[in-house]
Design an enzyme around this catalytic site. Structure first.
Site, PDB file in Angstrom:
ATOM      1  N   GLY A 101      44.989 -24.783  20.030  1.00 28.14           N
ATOM      2  CA  GLY A 101      44.523 -24.517  18.665  1.00 28.14           C
ATOM      3  C   GLY A 101      43.413 -23.487  18.647  1.00 28.14           C
ATOM      4  O   GLY A 101      43.217 -22.783  17.661  1.00 28.14           O
ATOM      5  N   GLU A 104      45.055 -20.294  18.527  1.00 28.10           N
ATOM      6  CA  GLU A 104      45.676 -20.171  17.192  1.00 28.10           C
ATOM      7  C   GLU A 104      44.639 -19.784  16.147  1.00 28.10           C
ATOM      8  O   GLU A 104      44.902 -18.975  15.260  1.00 28.10           O
ATOM      9  CB  GLU A 104      46.389 -21.477  16.841  1.00 28.10           C
ATOM     10  CG  GLU A 104      47.599 -21.698  17.743  1.00 28.10           C
ATOM     11  CD  GLU A 104      48.246 -23.037  17.533  1.00 28.10           C
ATOM     12  OE1 GLU A 104      47.571 -24.079  17.699  1.00 28.10           O
ATOM     13  OE2 GLU A 104      49.440 -23.065  17.213  1.00 28.10           O
ATOM     14  N   GLU A 124      49.904 -26.330  25.200  1.00 28.91           N
ATOM     15  CA  GLU A 124      50.413 -27.523  24.535  1.00 28.91           C
ATOM     16  C   GLU A 124      51.626 -28.112  25.245  1.00 28.91           C
ATOM     17  O   GLU A 124      51.819 -29.319  25.290  1.00 28.91           O
ATOM     18  CB  GLU A 124      50.787 -27.219  23.088  1.00 28.91           C
ATOM     19  CG  GLU A 124      49.604 -27.003  22.171  1.00 28.91           C
ATOM     20  CD  GLU A 124      49.124 -25.556  22.143  1.00 28.91           C
ATOM     21  OE1 GLU A 124      49.411 -24.784  23.080  1.00 28.91           O
ATOM     22  OE2 GLU A 124      48.431 -25.204  21.174  1.00 28.91           O
TER      23      GLU A 124
HETATM   24  N1  T1G Z   1      40.429 -32.502  23.439  1.00 34.40           N
HETATM   25  C1  T1G Z   1      39.539 -33.476  23.756  1.00 34.40           C
HETATM   26  N2  T1G Z   1      38.819 -33.499  24.912  1.00 34.40           N
HETATM   27  C2  T1G Z   1      39.036 -32.493  25.781  1.00 34.40           C
HETATM   28  C3  T1G Z   1      39.954 -31.448  25.523  1.00 34.40           C
HETATM   29  C4  T1G Z   1      40.664 -31.481  24.286  1.00 34.40           C
HETATM   30  N3  T1G Z   1      41.521 -30.522  23.943  1.00 34.40           N
HETATM   31  N4  T1G Z   1      39.931 -30.613  26.593  1.00 34.40           N
HETATM   32  C5  T1G Z   1      39.037 -31.102  27.454  1.00 34.40           C
HETATM   33  N5  T1G Z   1      38.505 -32.227  26.984  1.00 34.40           N
HETATM   34  C6  T1G Z   1      37.470 -33.044  27.636  1.00 34.40           C
HETATM   35  C7  T1G Z   1      37.962 -33.651  28.936  1.00 34.40           C
HETATM   36  O1  T1G Z   1      38.657 -34.870  28.656  1.00 34.40           O
HETATM   37  C8  T1G Z   1      36.650 -33.878  29.663  1.00 34.40           C
HETATM   38  O2  T1G Z   1      36.062 -35.004  29.036  1.00 34.40           O
HETATM   39  C9  T1G Z   1      35.811 -32.677  29.252  1.00 34.40           C
HETATM   40  O3  T1G Z   1      36.412 -32.177  28.028  1.00 34.40           O
HETATM   41  C10 T1G Z   1      35.815 -31.566  30.279  1.00 34.40           C
HETATM   42  O4  T1G Z   1      37.201 -31.286  30.545  1.00 34.40           O
HETATM   43  C11 T1G Z   1      47.536 -27.705  17.261  1.00 34.40           C
HETATM   44  C12 T1G Z   1      47.995 -29.526  19.139  1.00 34.40           C
HETATM   45  C13 T1G Z   1      39.381 -26.766  28.669  1.00 34.40           C
HETATM   46  C14 T1G Z   1      40.364 -25.909  30.814  1.00 34.40           C
HETATM   47  O5  T1G Z   1      45.486 -28.611  26.280  1.00 34.40           O
HETATM   48  O6  T1G Z   1      42.715 -27.646  29.924  1.00 34.40           O
HETATM   49  O7  T1G Z   1      45.584 -27.525  20.591  1.00 34.40           O
HETATM   50  O8  T1G Z   1      36.053 -36.484  31.053  1.00 34.40           O
HETATM   51  O9  T1G Z   1      37.101 -32.014  32.944  1.00 34.40           O
HETATM   52  O10 T1G Z   1      37.993 -28.740  34.335  1.00 34.40           O
HETATM   53  O11 T1G Z   1      48.481 -26.236  18.763  1.00 34.40           O
HETATM   54  O12 T1G Z   1      39.726 -29.419  29.802  1.00 34.40           O
HETATM   55  O13 T1G Z   1      34.011 -35.145  30.450  1.00 34.40           O
HETATM   56  O14 T1G Z   1      34.734 -37.056  28.995  1.00 34.40           O
HETATM   57  O15 T1G Z   1      39.089 -30.715  32.022  1.00 34.40           O
HETATM   58  O16 T1G Z   1      36.265 -27.341  33.042  1.00 34.40           O
HETATM   59  C15 T1G Z   1      45.490 -27.787  23.679  1.00 34.40           C
HETATM   60  C16 T1G Z   1      43.017 -29.099  27.560  1.00 34.40           C
HETATM   61  C17 T1G Z   1      45.306 -29.087  22.949  1.00 34.40           C
HETATM   62  C18 T1G Z   1      43.295 -27.832  26.752  1.00 34.40           C
HETATM   63  C19 T1G Z   1      38.289 -27.304  30.820  1.00 34.40           C
HETATM   64  N6  T1G Z   1      44.399 -27.579  24.621  1.00 34.40           N
HETATM   65  N7  T1G Z   1      41.797 -28.980  28.324  1.00 34.40           N
HETATM   66  O17 T1G Z   1      38.562 -27.744  32.124  1.00 34.40           O
HETATM   67  O18 T1G Z   1      36.837 -29.594  32.304  1.00 34.40           O
HETATM   68  S1  T1G Z   1      46.643 -29.433  21.882  1.00 34.40           S
HETATM   69  C20 T1G Z   1      44.489 -28.052  25.875  1.00 34.40           C
HETATM   70  C21 T1G Z   1      41.777 -28.276  29.481  1.00 34.40           C
HETATM   71  C22 T1G Z   1      46.532 -28.264  20.655  1.00 34.40           C
HETATM   72  C23 T1G Z   1      47.451 -27.176  18.648  1.00 34.40           C
HETATM   73  C24 T1G Z   1      47.684 -28.206  19.697  1.00 34.40           C
HETATM   74  C25 T1G Z   1      40.490 -28.323  30.253  1.00 34.40           C
HETATM   75  C26 T1G Z   1      39.635 -27.056  30.125  1.00 34.40           C
HETATM   76  P1  T1G Z   1      35.143 -35.981  29.946  1.00 34.40           P
HETATM   77  P2  T1G Z   1      37.630 -30.953  32.041  1.00 34.40           P
HETATM   78  P3  T1G Z   1      37.382 -28.313  33.046  1.00 34.40           P
END
Ligand code: T1G
Length: 698
Positions: A101, A104, A124
């Site tokens: 997002g 986006e 995603e």
């Molecule tokens: N939502 C909530 N929490 C998140 C999060 C997210 N998207 N991404 C990371 N966290 C939390 C994670 O659980 C951890 O929490 C902390 O942040 C650090 O993360 C409409 C529907 C960004 C590359 O898939 O790939 O957008 O354990 O340990 O290694 O189209 O996090 O500390 O409590 O992974 O430096 C799309 C997912 C969502 C990105 C950072 N986005 N995140 O990596 O740290 S769907 C993703 C990552 C969406 C739209 C759709 C990685 C990172 P805690 P981390 P990191």
């Protein structure tokens, strides 16, 4: 705390999102963005807008923690449309990882500037979803359908330079990112908004053949997954339909993926992978040891691969061998690995040389005296391991961590060979050690907390998924592999052909069947272990036939014949008439009337064995969480992530049903099918492994 703030500098308004840790698009962020944009739309003194983020990264996506709860307006799609519709130019300032997002939102802005180290992506699909706020419609318009398919179906991160080439960002900041964004905004005041949604795609260049060609290209890596095909259909819609209809189609397919069980399973894996480093008794305050230099004993396949992980992380390595030619060969193999990466464009020559410069070879144990961590990767025999550790006790400096890469031997026994058992731990890498992400961190009885904490942190530093395991035969993964393989082998002796067993488990989603895997690993390893343990220690019905295969000189792929035949130089397994004869002879000796089984029966038998062993490990305290076991099996053995891992899969079947199935198997083979006490308890209480993890949250 305000998650979205605004400041005005001259004619430019700067909206800043501040929602740690990754500026996820929680409701407060969506509401804040929308409110400030509404306000700025009518503020005539403001001629252009910058959207930036505080902290480590621009928005990294929707807030995954909000999935499953009813979405609250303003929905992300509405915010994105509001940004694009703004009458004054909106510039996104990208740093860190602008994902999902977040990208986006950036694509709905009119212009984009990025920090040189920034990455963007639409991951995603890794959550079983697809970009649901216009990403599948806007990225094809600005970067072209081919790049969009690559990004959306792989979910990979795209570096700033590549994003610049794609047109996804307009410029890479030279100096301060915010200053660059303000300058770009000022520059664009006269041009006005450039709306991604208005960009056109030449549909004639992207016909059915183009999309079907892409489908063929990704078929292998997307096998079994639900979302990738829907991603492709969204990009097809972007080519064929006007924006509004394309967005509608995207919404339909997004909801379709959200409703599919694979998305919950993949979201489980996402959080499970981040749970593994939560260890009872370890906090940020727990002391860690400083690892400046690592010693590796053994420059064979494992030793060399292990060493590469540290060199890749910029940690100097001293690698020890007994003989000069073995040392030179080992270093040559390492250089060869790096040069192959260079040929694939993943490394430059300078980087290859830089990595190799981290290596110091030696034949003398004394040269390990300045290492802060020493990992042995010698022959898998307890007496040899004990000798090595006794020597390390003499030469290693005070406070050095002494680790064994053993895949199943008793670390407590190894530690007892030293005067410093508190410094001893298991670091079980999976072959090829420089590729496989899983690292089992084996906590021995006397391993001190700071040693454990150091290794948990080090796993992250060398980009491994470090799962803490207790000391038992085979720790977590290999211990579970044993009954899984035993039951597959019994299916063969009771009536199935090896290729039938392999096909059933491959179609379930495993990367390869157990028979093919045994041929690849080498049948002689299990053979020697069984001979060492004696016939009382294992199910002879399952293995007498494979032992005869080994005794016929067929040790597996490495000698061109094992359970399967292999053509010269080929790795493709072919059913072997010779082995089939052995199987049928062994069945006859056991008085078995051979009966083939359905694929479901084959899968069920191996899966129940896998789950039961996992439940024993969990119940005995050799894993902290059921979800840790899921992570081990996904990252170490290729269990299909879209099924969440063996324990998540058990929950999806229901533990009562699992327990009943295991009890039924127990009737036929009492010794091997004793139900795990924890499984019985949870089944009787109507609970799941997820309940266990919640109730025992660390
Ligand atoms: N939502 C909530 N929490 C998140 C999060 C997210 N998207 N991404 C990371 N966290 C939390 C994670 O659980 C951890 O929490 C902390 O942040 C650090 O993360 C409409 C529907 C960004 C590359 O898939 O790939 O957008 O354990 O340990 O290694 O189209 O996090 O500390 O409590 O992974 O430096 C799309 C997912 C969502 C990105 C950072 N986005 N995140 O990596 O740290 S769907 C993703 C990552 C969406 C739209 C759709 C990685 C990172 P805690 P981390 P990191």
């Amino acid at each position: 705390m305000t998650t979205v703030s605004k400041e005005i500098r001259g004619e430019i308004a700067i909206i800043t999102v501040d929602n740690p840790p990754v500026n996820a698009l929680s409701h407060s962020v969506r509401q804040g963005l929308s409110d400030h944009l509404t306000d700025l739309a009518t503020n005539d003194s403001v001629k252009a807008i910058v959207i930036a983020c505080a902290g480590r990264t621009f928005i990294a996506g929707a807030d995954i923690r909000e999935f499953g709860s009813p979405p609250k307006a303003p929905h992300l799609g509405e915010v994105v449309d509001q940004i694009e519709a703004m009458a004054k130019p909106v510039v996104a300032a990208l740093h860190g990882t602008t994902l999902g997002g977040g990208l986006e939102v950036a694509l709905s802005c009119h212009y984009r500037v990025a920090d040189p180290r920034a990455k963007v992506g639409l991951p995603e699909v890794k959550l079983g979803l697809l970009p649901g706020a216009g990403g599948t419609q806007r990225l094809p318009r600005i970067a072209g359908p081919a790049n969009a398919l690559d990004a959306i179906v792989s979910g990979r991160h795209i570096a700033a330079k590549e994003a610049l080439n794609w047109g996804v960002i307009d410029t890479i900041a030279d100096g301060d990112l915010l200053d660059a964004a303000i300058a770009l905004a000022e520059e664009k005041i006269s041009d006005g908004p450039r709306r991604t949604g208005d960009m056109k795609i030449d549909a004639s260049k992207y016909d059915q053949a183009f999309f079907d060609g892409f489908r063929k290209q990704v078929a292998k890596q997307t096998r079994g997954y639900y979302a990738p095909e829907r991603c492709i259909q969204c990009v097809e819609a972007a080519v064929k339909l006007p924006l509004a209809e394309g967005l509608k189609r995207e919404r339909e397919l997004f909801m379709d993926c959200m409703a599919n069980p694979q998305s919950r399973a993949l979201q489980h894996v996402f959080f499970a992978e981040r749970q593994v480093s939560r260890i009872p008794g370890i906090s940020k305050e727990t002391p860690r040891r400083n690892i400046q230099r690592v010693g590796i004993i053994g420059a064979g396949t494992m030793g060399g691969g292990i060493a590469m992980n540290f060199a890749n992380a910029g940690i100097p390595v001293t690698i020890l061998e007994l003989k000069q030619d073995a040392l030179e060969h080992g270093l040559k193999v390492v250089r060869g690995n790096y040069e192959r990466s260079m040929k694939r464009g993943k490394l430059t020559q300078d980087q290859v040389d830089g990595r190799m410069a981290q290596f110091t070879g030696t034949l003398k144990y004394e040269d390990l005296g300045d290492c802060d961590l020493i990992i042995e990767a010698v022959f898998e025999k307890m007496s040899i391991k004990k000798d090595v550790f006794a020597k390390l006790d003499q030469v290693a400096k005070e406070g050095a961590i002494l680790a064994s890469n053993t895949s199943y031997l008793d670390i407590d026994e190894i530690a007892a060979a030293t005067k410093r058992p508190g410094d001893v731990i298991g670091l079980h890498f999976f072959s090829p050690a420089n590729v496989m992400r899983l690292l089992e961190i084996v906590r021995a009885e006397k391993t001190s907390l700071d040693v454990l904490a150091t290794c948990v942190d080090l796993a992250k530093k060398i980009r491994k998924v470090g799962v803490v395991a207790g000391v038992c035969h085979g720790f977590i993964g290999n211990r579970m592999l044993s009954p899984y393989g035993r039951e597959a082998s019994l299916n063969v002796i009771e009536g199935c052909r090896p290729d039938e067993v392999d096909a059933a488990l491959y179609n379930f989603g495993m990367p390869m069947g157990p028979m093919t895997m045994s041929d690849m690993a080498g049948l002689d390893i299990g053979y020697m272990s069984r001979k060492e343990r004696g016939r009382e220690a294992y199910e002879t019905r399952a293995y007498d036939w494979t032992d005869r295969v080994v005794e016929a000189g067929r040790k597996g792929l490495k000698v061109g014949a094992g359970i399967y035949d292999y053509d010269e130089g080929s790795r493709v397994p072919k059913p072997s008439a010779f082995v089939q004869t052995i199987i049928e002879e062994e069945s006859a000796k056991l008085g078995i009337v051979r009966k083939s089984k359905s694929a479901d029966e084959i899968v069920e038998r191996s899966m129940m064995a896998l789950i039961n062993e996992g439940a024993k490990i969990l119940g005995e305290g050799h894993a902290y969480r059921a979800s840790d076991i899921d992570i081990v099996y996904i990252n170490g053995y290729g269990f299909p992530p879209y099924r969440g891992g063996p324990m998540y899969y058990a929950d999806s079947l229901g533990l009562k049903a699992v327990y009943e199935k295991i009890c039924a198997f127990q009737k036929e083979a009492p010794r091997w099918w004793e139900p795990a006490p924890l499984l019985e308890k949870l089944a009787n209480e109507g609970k799941s492994f997820a309940d266990f993890d919640r109730e025992n949250a660390r």
